[in-house]
Design a protein around this motif. Structure first.
Motif, mmCIF file in Angstrom:
data_model
loop_
_atom_site.group_PDB
_atom_site.id
_atom_site.type_symbol
_atom_site.label_atom_id
_atom_site.label_comp_id
_atom_site.label_asym_id
_atom_site.label_seq_id
_atom_site.Cartn_x
_atom_site.Cartn_y
_atom_site.Cartn_z
ATOM 1 N N ASN A 115 34.531 49.123 34.546
ATOM 2 C CA ASN A 115 33.203 49.712 34.732
ATOM 3 C C ASN A 115 32.096 48.756 34.303
ATOM 4 O OD1 ASN A 115 34.817 52.535 33.549
ATOM 5 N ND2 ASN A 115 33.952 52.526 35.592
ATOM 6 N N GLU A 116 32.325 48.086 33.169
ATOM 7 C CA GLU A 116 31.259 47.289 32.566
ATOM 8 C C GLU A 116 31.073 45.941 33.255
ATOM 9 O OE1 GLU A 116 32.639 47.109 28.543
ATOM 10 O OE2 GLU A 116 32.221 49.233 28.185
ATOM 11 N N GLU A 117 32.166 45.335 33.685
ATOM 12 C CA GLU A 117 32.113 43.985 34.269
ATOM 13 C C GLU A 117 33.074 43.887 35.452
ATOM 14 O OE1 GLU A 117 33.189 41.101 31.305
ATOM 15 O OE2 GLU A 117 31.872 41.944 29.804
ATOM 16 N N PRO A 118 32.818 44.627 36.540
ATOM 17 C CA PRO A 118 33.800 44.652 37.631
ATOM 18 C C PRO A 118 34.104 43.274 38.221
ATOM 19 C CG PRO A 118 31.741 45.703 38.295
ATOM 20 C CD PRO A 118 31.650 45.464 36.830
ATOM 21 N N TYR A 119 33.127 42.349 38.154
ATOM 22 C CA TYR A 119 33.346 41.024 38.746
ATOM 23 C C TYR A 119 33.650 39.940 37.714
ATOM 24 C CZ TYR A 119 31.273 43.409 42.701
ATOM 25 O OH TYR A 119 31.005 44.307 43.688
ATOM 26 N N GLU A 120 33.679 40.294 36.446
ATOM 27 C CA GLU A 120 33.936 39.288 35.402
ATOM 28 C C GLU A 120 35.153 39.714 34.577
ATOM 29 O OE1 GLU A 120 32.345 36.432 35.246
ATOM 30 O OE2 GLU A 120 30.917 36.945 36.812
ATOM 31 N N GLY A 121 34.909 40.379 33.451
ATOM 32 C CA GLY A 121 35.995 40.762 32.545
ATOM 33 C C GLY A 121 36.915 41.821 33.103
ATOM 34 N N GLY A 122 36.493 42.514 34.163
ATOM 35 C CA GLY A 122 37.281 43.610 34.718
ATOM 36 C C GLY A 122 38.236 43.224 35.831
ATOM 37 N N TRP A 123 38.489 41.916 35.995
ATOM 38 C CA TRP A 123 39.478 41.507 37.009
ATOM 39 C C TRP A 123 40.840 42.109 36.678
ATOM 40 C CZ3 TRP A 123 43.665 38.389 35.581
ATOM 41 C CH2 TRP A 123 43.580 37.773 34.326
ATOM 42 N N ILE A 124 41.706 42.231 37.685
ATOM 43 C CA ILE A 124 43.004 42.888 37.466
ATOM 44 C C ILE A 124 44.161 41.882 37.459
ATOM 45 C CG2 ILE A 124 44.620 44.620 38.375
ATOM 46 C CD1 ILE A 124 42.114 46.099 39.472
ATOM 47 N N VAL A 125 44.248 41.048 38.494
ATOM 48 C CA VAL A 125 45.343 40.071 38.576
ATOM 49 C C VAL A 125 44.855 38.747 39.144
ATOM 50 C CG1 VAL A 125 47.225 41.751 38.867
ATOM 51 C CG2 VAL A 125 46.053 40.873 40.882
ATOM 52 N N LYS A 126 45.656 37.705 38.890
ATOM 53 C CA LYS A 126 45.505 36.427 39.585
ATOM 54 C C LYS A 126 46.779 36.216 40.386
ATOM 55 C CE LYS A 126 42.200 34.471 36.421
ATOM 56 N NZ LYS A 126 41.826 33.431 35.471
ATOM 57 N N VAL A 127 46.614 35.759 41.614
ATOM 58 C CA VAL A 127 47.721 35.679 42.566
ATOM 59 C C VAL A 127 47.766 34.294 43.194
ATOM 60 C CG1 VAL A 127 48.629 36.623 44.734
ATOM 61 C CG2 VAL A 127 47.574 38.154 43.068
ATOM 62 N N LYS A 128 48.973 33.740 43.289
ATOM 63 C CA LYS A 128 49.186 32.491 44.034
ATOM 64 C C LYS A 128 49.298 32.863 45.503
ATOM 65 C CE LYS A 128 52.284 28.561 44.359
ATOM 66 N NZ LYS A 128 53.581 28.014 43.942
ATOM 67 N N LEU A 129 48.390 32.319 46.311
ATOM 68 C CA LEU A 129 48.339 32.657 47.730
ATOM 69 C C LEU A 129 49.581 32.178 48.472
ATOM 70 C CD1 LEU A 129 44.682 31.695 48.672
ATOM 71 C CD2 LEU A 129 45.669 33.982 48.780
ATOM 72 N N GLU A 130 50.109 33.057 49.323
ATOM 73 C CA GLU A 130 51.188 32.632 50.206
ATOM 74 C C GLU A 130 50.597 31.946 51.439
ATOM 75 O OE1 GLU A 130 54.261 35.149 52.782
ATOM 76 O OE2 GLU A 130 54.682 35.224 50.623
ATOM 77 N N ASP A 131 49.497 32.511 51.956
ATOM 78 C CA ASP A 131 48.878 31.989 53.176
ATOM 79 C C ASP A 131 47.359 32.011 53.014
ATOM 80 O OD1 ASP A 131 47.946 31.372 55.661
ATOM 81 O OD2 ASP A 131 48.938 33.027 56.700
ATOM 82 N N PRO A 132 46.750 30.862 52.669
ATOM 83 C CA PRO A 132 45.305 30.828 52.422
ATOM 84 C C PRO A 132 44.462 31.317 53.597
ATOM 85 C CG PRO A 132 46.328 28.806 51.639
ATOM 86 C CD PRO A 132 47.396 29.564 52.381
#
Length: 126
Positions: A90-107
């Motif tokens: 709620n407080e930082e949806p685009y900063e501290g509120g990220w959920i996961v980091k993912v290695k792209l299979e297909d950029p």
């Protein structure tokens, strides 16, 4: 909001980290619709996610909402801070509120997502 963000129709955002990975979270609009977030069900590191499939669950005082993968890849990091502080969504949806980091299979999948400008225009119509 960062204009380099891309969005899925289901209100997830994707940030290209420039190293073959992306960071995923939910948009400010999505967190406003959910209300106060009280719990985030985080996936496991090394889990593979498929574009369009649910990979997480965000619970608020109003509802529980599936979070859908905007791209396909392998989870390389989860935001463990959300376990103790789910309100970061709620407080930082685009900063501290990220959920996961993912290695792209297909950029090239990033090309299927909506620009920040088009996304903002689309939610104004709702």
């Amino acid at each position: 909001m960062d204009n380099t963000l891309k969005f899925a129709d289901s209100h997830e955002w994707v940030k290209d980290n420039g190293d073959g990975t992306v960071t995923i979270g939910i948009s400010e609009h999505a967190q406003q619709m959910l209300g106060d977030v009280v719990f985030v069900d985080l996936p496991e590191v090394e889990e593979n996610i498929e574009a369009g499939d649910s990979f997480s669950l965000v619970e608020s005082v109003k509802a529980a909402s599936d979070i859908y993968a905007p791209i396909t890849g392998e989870i390389v990091e989860i935001n463990e801070e959300l376990e103790d502080s789910p309100e970061l969504i709620n407080e930082e949806p685009y900063e501290g509120g990220w959920i996961v980091k993912v290695k792209l299979e297909d950029p090239s999948e990033l090309d299927n997502l909506t620009s920040a400008e088009d996304y903002l225009a689309s939610i104004e119509d709702e």
